[in-house]
Write a protein that holds these residues in place. Structure first.
Motif, short mmCIF file in Angstrom:
data_model
loop_
_atom_site.label_atom_id
_atom_site.label_comp_id
_atom_site.label_asym_id
_atom_site.label_seq_id
_atom_site.Cartn_x
_atom_site.Cartn_y
_atom_site.Cartn_z
N PHE A 199 1.70 1.78 44.80
CA PHE A 199 2.82 2.52 45.25
C PHE A 199 4.23 1.95 44.21
O PHE A 199 4.44 0.73 44.30
CB PHE A 199 3.10 2.62 46.62
N LEU A 200 4.58 2.84 43.40
CA LEU A 200 5.83 2.30 42.67
C LEU A 200 7.05 2.48 43.43
O LEU A 200 7.21 3.56 43.92
CB LEU A 200 6.11 3.02 41.17
N HIS A 201 7.92 1.46 43.44
CA HIS A 201 8.88 1.22 44.14
C HIS A 201 10.16 0.64 43.53
O HIS A 201 10.04 -0.16 42.58
CB HIS A 201 8.63 0.80 45.63
N ARG A 202 11.39 0.89 43.97
CA ARG A 202 12.65 0.42 43.39
C ARG A 202 12.94 -1.26 43.93
O ARG A 202 13.38 -2.04 42.95
CB ARG A 202 13.74 1.09 43.78
N GLY A 203 12.27 -1.66 44.85
CA GLY A 203 12.66 -3.01 45.27
C GLY A 203 11.73 -3.44 46.40
O GLY A 203 10.53 -2.92 46.81
N SER A 204 11.97 -4.39 47.08
CA SER A 204 11.13 -5.00 48.07
C SER A 204 11.53 -5.18 49.51
O SER A 204 10.74 -5.73 50.49
CB SER A 204 10.62 -6.67 47.67
N THR A 205 12.58 -4.34 49.83
CA THR A 205 13.19 -4.43 51.22
C THR A 205 12.76 -3.26 52.01
O THR A 205 13.04 -3.41 53.23
CB THR A 205 14.64 -4.91 51.02
N THR A 206 12.84 -2.11 51.26
CA THR A 206 12.57 -0.91 52.03
C THR A 206 11.01 -0.33 51.55
O THR A 206 10.41 -0.76 50.82
CB THR A 206 13.33 0.33 51.72
N THR A 207 10.68 0.81 52.75
CA THR A 207 9.18 1.12 52.24
C THR A 207 9.18 2.24 51.58
O THR A 207 9.84 3.33 51.62
CB THR A 207 8.73 1.62 53.65
N PRO A 208 8.33 2.23 50.35
CA PRO A 208 8.28 3.48 49.45
C PRO A 208 8.01 4.62 50.38
O PRO A 208 7.10 4.75 51.19
CB PRO A 208 7.23 3.07 48.57
#
Length: 646
Positions: free
Chosen positions: A498-507
């Motif tokens: 799953f490509l995502h913008r950061g590590s604090t929220t869920t994709p």
């Protein structure tokens, strides 16, 4: 540790810069100074243009005064304001008004919210004016050079616009090869240009040496005070001598401050000064030369070569603002004022050398429209001046505030010194406002349109980010829910990335897959990318793996660092995840890749006017497709969409 790493990177860049300074200086001469270096073609001619709505009579006193005013305007605005002062305010080597906004926002973080907002608004409007400048400069520069063929034969008049259009098309078609390549080709041409205009200027001075008295500020002051009713309107043309000053600052990321300063002081400033003095001497000798003082200063046998050289030089003049527009676009994207666009880095030695295909195409179309609509350099002159003076004034004001708040410059220095600089800038703005109905309206209209686009995107992104983070929810809470589900979810074989913008929220794609399919892959990789400020990152420093508190659940968050010269490679990143982090490693060739796709729709909430919501949604369609950007295999890629109301 990050501070140490950034210091090492900065030291490495400084060493590289020192080693490459001669080559960078030559390249800077070939790119940065094209705009300001070709101003002698049309500046003095415009001052004494008989068709001007406020004509300046051509008398010896006015010639001395105008040449002196040009020289001291260049010294105050370019040498003092930009080269000596403003270019010291850089954002990790990057210059331009967007870099200045970044510095101010960082300096005002946590305090002075209203002041920060006001400065940002002013800065964005200045950036919008510079975009307008980027459209007008290629049109007026190339037109002014090609118009030189009328000096040889008035019958060539009808060829000016078609030839200009062809040159513009060629110019924009070579941009994809990069600033460094273009600069190496243009550098020797511009050295020849500055040598030629300096030689012609020396010839003119030898005919009438008395023109050297115009170097005294007494003549500029005497003209401004004793003949203010003429000098004030002349300022609208005199400002053409400083066009390109903002490009020096905006292009600083391409070549560095040192290379630009050396090129300006050693070659460009002396050559331009000699050309203006030579043209002034020519006008003193025969007022009839006012029709084309630059080309008539050239000996008959050299006029055709000079026209060819001038055409090449004005093509290069266009390059200065084109590369400046690329830098400004990149910084605007980073600050959230424009959609994510595909940006191509074209140099391994200098981080700021970039090419933006979408902006290149937009500028090309806009320049061609201006050429076909205005059809002459004189028709564009006052539009040009308004864009330049507006940008310079805003940049000066922002810099003075930065000097006070960041450097702690004493008010005893700032008020008289900065007040004088702003007074000069505002005088130029006032003079150009008198030409509002004669073309000065154009850059203001362009700036208003671009300002509206940038602020709309910024506001829309803030609304989308807030709504998206609310939908995504915290990642830690989502992982805890997965562990505590009863009965537990089915774990199917395979790997989901799953490509995502950061590590604090869920994709969103991860959340949707769990909620609707009620499954979790045996291996789950949440992948984020960061861009480093170095050309390439070694594989041993490429990834940071976080097991999110449970090393046995098969769910990892991976942060992958890539250099600015590298394209993010998803499969290569996954191959670096070893058995110690993921049991059996990651089989990238058989993994499934998930992307979150947001469909934006206009909602009833009064967060923005309806027309701005529609504009924001339209702008979102310009953003680069993440699947293409990351080169994901289409047969293994799943895009999971969701709707978001703005």
């Amino acid at each position: 540790m990050s501070a140490i790493r950034e210091n090492k990177i900065a030291q490495g860049k400084q060493m590289s810069s020192r080693q490459a300074i001669p080559a960078l200086t030559l390249a800077a001469i070939g790119v940065v100074f094209g705009d300001i270096g070709t101003s002698p073609i049309y500046t003095l001619q415009t001052v004494f243009n008989p068709d001007d709505p406020h004509p300046v009579p051509l008398t010896p006193d006015h010639v001395y005064g105008a040449v002196s005013l040009i020289f001291w305007s260049v010294m105050i605005i370019v040498t003092l304001t930009y080269v000596t002062l403003v270019m010291r305010a850089d954002n990790h080597g990057e210059g331009g008004i967007m870099a200045l906004i970044t510095l101010l926002r960082r300096n005002l973080a946590g305090r002075g919210a209203r002041t920060a907002l006001a400065l940002s608004v002013a800065g964005i409007f200045g950036a919008a004016l510079f975009f307008g400048d980027s459209m007008i400069t290629p049109a007026i520069s190339v037109l002014s050079a090609v118009e030189g063929i009328k000096v040889i034969d008035p019958g060539f008049r009808d060829w000016v616009v078609p030839v200009t259009a062809v040159i513009i098309l060629v110019l924009f078609s070579v941009q994809r090869h990069g600033t460094a390549v273009v600069g190496r080709f243009f550098g020797p041409v511009m050295v020849a240009w500055f040598t030629a205009i300096a030689a012609c200027g020396c010839y003119g001075i030898s005919v009438h040496p008395g023109i050297l008295r115009a170097l005294s500020p007494d003549y500029a002051i005497g003209f401004a005070v004793g003949h203010f009713h003429y000098a004030f309107f002349a300022l609208a043309a005199v400002v053409l001598a400083v066009t390109g000053a903002e490009a020096l600052y905006a292009d600083m990321g391409h070549f560095g401050r040192r290379a630009i300063v050396r090129g300006w002081l050693a070659l460009v400033l002396p050559a331009c000064t000699l050309s203006y003095l030579g043209q002034g001497a020519l006008l003193l000798a025969d007022p009839a030369n006012a029709a084309a003082p630059f080309f008539l200063l050239t000996p008959h046998w050299a006029r055709i070569p000079m026209i060819l050289l001038a055409t090449a030089a004005t093509v290069i003049a266009s390059q200065a603002v084109i590369t400046g527009a690329y830098s400004l676009t990149s910084q605007a994207v980073a600050l959230g004022y424009l959609p994510r666009l595909r940006i191509k880095h074209t140099s391994e030695s200098t981080i700021g050398q970039i090419y933006v295909p979408w902006i290149n195409g937009l500028l090309m179309v806009a320049v061609l429209i201006l050429v076909l609509a205005f059809r002459s350099s004189q028709a564009l002159a006052y539009a040009f001046g308004m864009a330049v003076t507006g940008t310079i004034t805003i940049t000066t004001a922002l810099f003075l505030y930065y000097a006070r708040t960041r450097w702690g410059t004493s008010l005893w220095i700032l008020l008289p010194g900065g007040g004088l600089l702003l007074a000069v800038d505002l005088l130029f703005v006032a003079a150009n406002m008198t030409k509002l109905v004669h073309g000065a309206w154009l850059p203001l209209l362009l700036a208003i349109v671009i300002f509206t686009l940038m602020t709309t995107w910024k506001r829309g992104q803030e609304l989308v980010t807030t709504a998206r983070e609310a939908d995504e929810g915290p990642l830690s809470g989502f992982i805890d829910d997965l562990h505590n589900r009863r009965p537990p979810l089915i774990r199917i074989p395979g790997t989901a990335v799953f490509l995502h913008r950061g590590s604090t929220t869920t994709p969103l794609a991860f959340r949707s897959n769990v909620q609707h399919n009620r499954i979790v892959h045996r291996q789950v990789v949440l992948l984020s990318f960061e861009t480093a400020t170095i050309p390439r990152v070694s594989d041993d420093a490429r990834i940071l793996v976080d097991d999110l508190g449970d090393p046995d659940d098969g769910i990892l968050h991976v942060t992958s660092r890539y250099g600015y010269m590298e394209n993010p490679d998803v499969k290569h990143t996954l191959a670096l995840i070893g058995p110690a982090d993921a049991e059996g490693g990651i089989d990238a060739d058989h993994a499934s890749y998930f992307l979150s796709n947001l469909e934006l729709i206009r909602g009833p909430a009064r967060t923005m006017p309806r027309w701005r919501k529609s504009l924001f949604i339209t702008m979102s369609k310009v953003a680069a497709d993440p699947a293409l950007f990351f080169s994901l295999p289409p047969e293994q890629t799943v895009t999971m969409g969701s709707r978001l109301r703005v």
